[in-house]
Design a protein around this motif. Structure first.
Motif, short mmCIF file in Angstrom:
data_model
loop_
_atom_site.label_atom_id
_atom_site.label_comp_id
_atom_site.label_asym_id
_atom_site.label_seq_id
_atom_site.Cartn_x
_atom_site.Cartn_y
_atom_site.Cartn_z
N LEU A 63 0.83 -1.21 0.00
CA LEU A 63 0.00 0.00 0.00
C LEU A 63 0.86 1.25 0.00
O LEU A 63 0.56 2.23 -0.70
N SER A 64 1.96 1.22 0.74
CA SER A 64 2.84 2.38 0.78
C SER A 64 3.47 2.64 -0.59
O SER A 64 3.58 3.79 -1.02
N THR A 107 -2.85 -0.78 -11.24
CA THR A 107 -2.67 -1.93 -10.36
C THR A 107 -1.18 -2.11 -10.08
O THR A 107 -0.33 -1.69 -10.87
N MET A 108 -0.88 -2.73 -8.94
CA MET A 108 0.50 -3.06 -8.62
C MET A 108 0.52 -4.23 -7.64
O MET A 108 -0.46 -4.49 -6.95
N PHE A 109 1.64 -4.93 -7.63
CA PHE A 109 1.85 -5.98 -6.65
C PHE A 109 3.14 -5.69 -5.91
O PHE A 109 4.18 -5.44 -6.54
N GLY A 158 6.09 -12.79 0.90
CA GLY A 158 4.66 -12.51 0.88
C GLY A 158 4.42 -11.25 0.09
O GLY A 158 5.34 -10.72 -0.55
N GLY A 159 3.21 -10.73 0.12
CA GLY A 159 2.96 -9.53 -0.66
C GLY A 159 1.57 -8.99 -0.49
O GLY A 159 0.79 -9.44 0.35
N GLY A 160 1.28 -7.99 -1.31
CA GLY A 160 -0.02 -7.37 -1.31
C GLY A 160 -0.34 -6.82 -2.68
O GLY A 160 0.57 -6.49 -3.46
N TYR A 161 -1.62 -6.73 -2.99
CA TYR A 161 -2.10 -6.30 -4.31
C TYR A 161 -2.97 -5.06 -4.15
O TYR A 161 -3.88 -5.03 -3.32
N CYS A 162 -2.68 -4.04 -4.94
CA CYS A 162 -3.43 -2.78 -4.87
C CYS A 162 -4.03 -2.43 -6.22
O CYS A 162 -3.39 -2.61 -7.26
N VAL A 163 -5.26 -1.94 -6.19
CA VAL A 163 -5.97 -1.46 -7.38
C VAL A 163 -6.33 0.00 -7.15
O VAL A 163 -6.96 0.32 -6.13
N ASP A 164 -5.91 0.86 -8.07
CA ASP A 164 -6.15 2.30 -7.93
C ASP A 164 -5.71 2.81 -6.56
O ASP A 164 -6.39 3.62 -5.92
N PRO A 211 -0.40 -7.37 -12.76
CA PRO A 211 -0.17 -6.01 -12.28
C PRO A 211 0.55 -5.15 -13.31
O PRO A 211 1.30 -5.65 -14.15
N HIS A 212 0.34 -3.85 -13.23
CA HIS A 212 1.05 -2.91 -14.12
C HIS A 212 2.50 -2.70 -13.68
O HIS A 212 3.31 -2.21 -14.47
N ALA A 213 2.81 -3.06 -12.45
CA ALA A 213 4.20 -3.03 -11.97
C ALA A 213 4.30 -3.95 -10.78
O ALA A 213 3.31 -4.21 -10.08
#
Length: 309
Positions: free
Chosen positions: A118-119, A131-133, A142-148, A251-253
């Protein structure tokens, strides 16, 4: 915009050895930072430590600000209890409820990997992308997925836990690797091979001394054949994992975090290695270093507090 959005947030990053609180104003400029040792064995002492930190952060901001916490492990959605945490005092406890009662305000909780993502999605390396991962490769994976710019959590709030995907048996056989047990209770989890200790484990398996990743890279750079083999196998296993992320999340990046994100060869060699694991026509997204590095956990936790406010 609410009053809390106009005035500030607290982000707390909890680790096995330290707790760090950072208080941010509405523009997410840092106002106050404090770090203390983590009370690992006494839950009441842990709660009181958080209360003390937040009280000092409130004083710095001049208000009782919303709190976001990056917490190791996961929460059982059926019971609200913490499991698989590297802070023993938290396991089996209803951490979120206990902290909300002690602090007298809502507490937003995500795991440390989600807060990192998120950061980096808001103001970080992937700022402004659809989007990004965020993929952590450190002590674990591990990880996280963000949209907009918003974290996507899922039913169990575990979206992005790629470290516990299983390495396919043919890939293990190709590299002559055993199936390692994982503390999560499964076998053959990617984390056991591609995280920092995993790279050292590979080095030992191939006959080396199980050196730290930075030492393995240094040896490979001067032509050490065993170190070169370790890096090649590690890169292929990691590339397989990243290809899975591309196919699952598109993801876009992809932003790397954790200790291995400091290894320059990953940015140089990983994209092509990932491409070999994808079918024709699928493009590898940019693989980027983090903008905030170790500072991302607390910042992401504060952003999560704003997102869930």
């Amino acid at each position: 915009m609410t009053n809390s959005e106009q005035r500030g947030y607290h982000g707390i990053d909890i680790g096995g050895t330290k707790i760090e609180l950072v208080a941010f104003d509405a523009a997410f400029a840092e106002v106050h930072r404090e770090r203390i040792a983590t009370p690992t064995a006494d839950f009441e002492a842990f709660v009181q430590a958080i209360v003390t930190l937040v009280s000092r952060g409130d004083a710095a901001l001049g208000l009782a600000a919303p709190v976001g916490i990056g917490l190791p492990g996961i929460i059982d959605i059926a019971t609200g209890r913490q499991i698989s945490s590297n802070v023993p005092a938290l396991n089996g406890r209803q951490v979120a409820d206990s902290l909300q009662q002690a602090l007298g305000r809502p507490v937003a909780i995500g795991n440390d990997c989600q807060c990192f993502a998120l950061s980096e999605a808001q103001g970080g390396a992937a700022d402004g992308l659809p989007t990004m991962f965020g993929a952590i490769i450190g002590t674990g994976a591990g990880g996280g997925y963000c949209v907009d710019g918003r974290l996507q959590r899922g039913l169990n709030a575990v979206a992005g836990e790629w470290g516990h995907w299983t390495v396919p048996a043919p890939l293990l056989a190709l590299h002559g690797l055993p199936v390692y047990d994982c503390p999560c209770g499964k076998q053959g989890c990617l984390e056991r091979y591609v995280a920092g200790p995993g790279m050292s484990r590979l080095h030992a398996h191939f006959g080396g001394d199980g050196a730290e990743p930075a030492a393995i890279v240094a040896r490979a750079n001067v032509g050490d054949a065993l170190a070169e083999r370790t890096l090649a196998v590690h890169l292929d296993l990691l590339a397989h994992a990243v290809a899975g992320l591309v196919l699952s999340y598109d993801p876009h990046a992809l932003v790397l975090g954790g200790g291995l994100s400091n290894l320059a060869h990953l940015y140089e060699r990983l994209p092509e290695a990932v491409r070999r694991h994808l079918f024709r026509g699928v493009h590898v997204p940019p693989i980027l270093p983090p903008r905030f590095g170790d500072a991302g956990g607390a910042r992401g936790a504060a952003l999560l507090a704003r997102q869930l406010a």
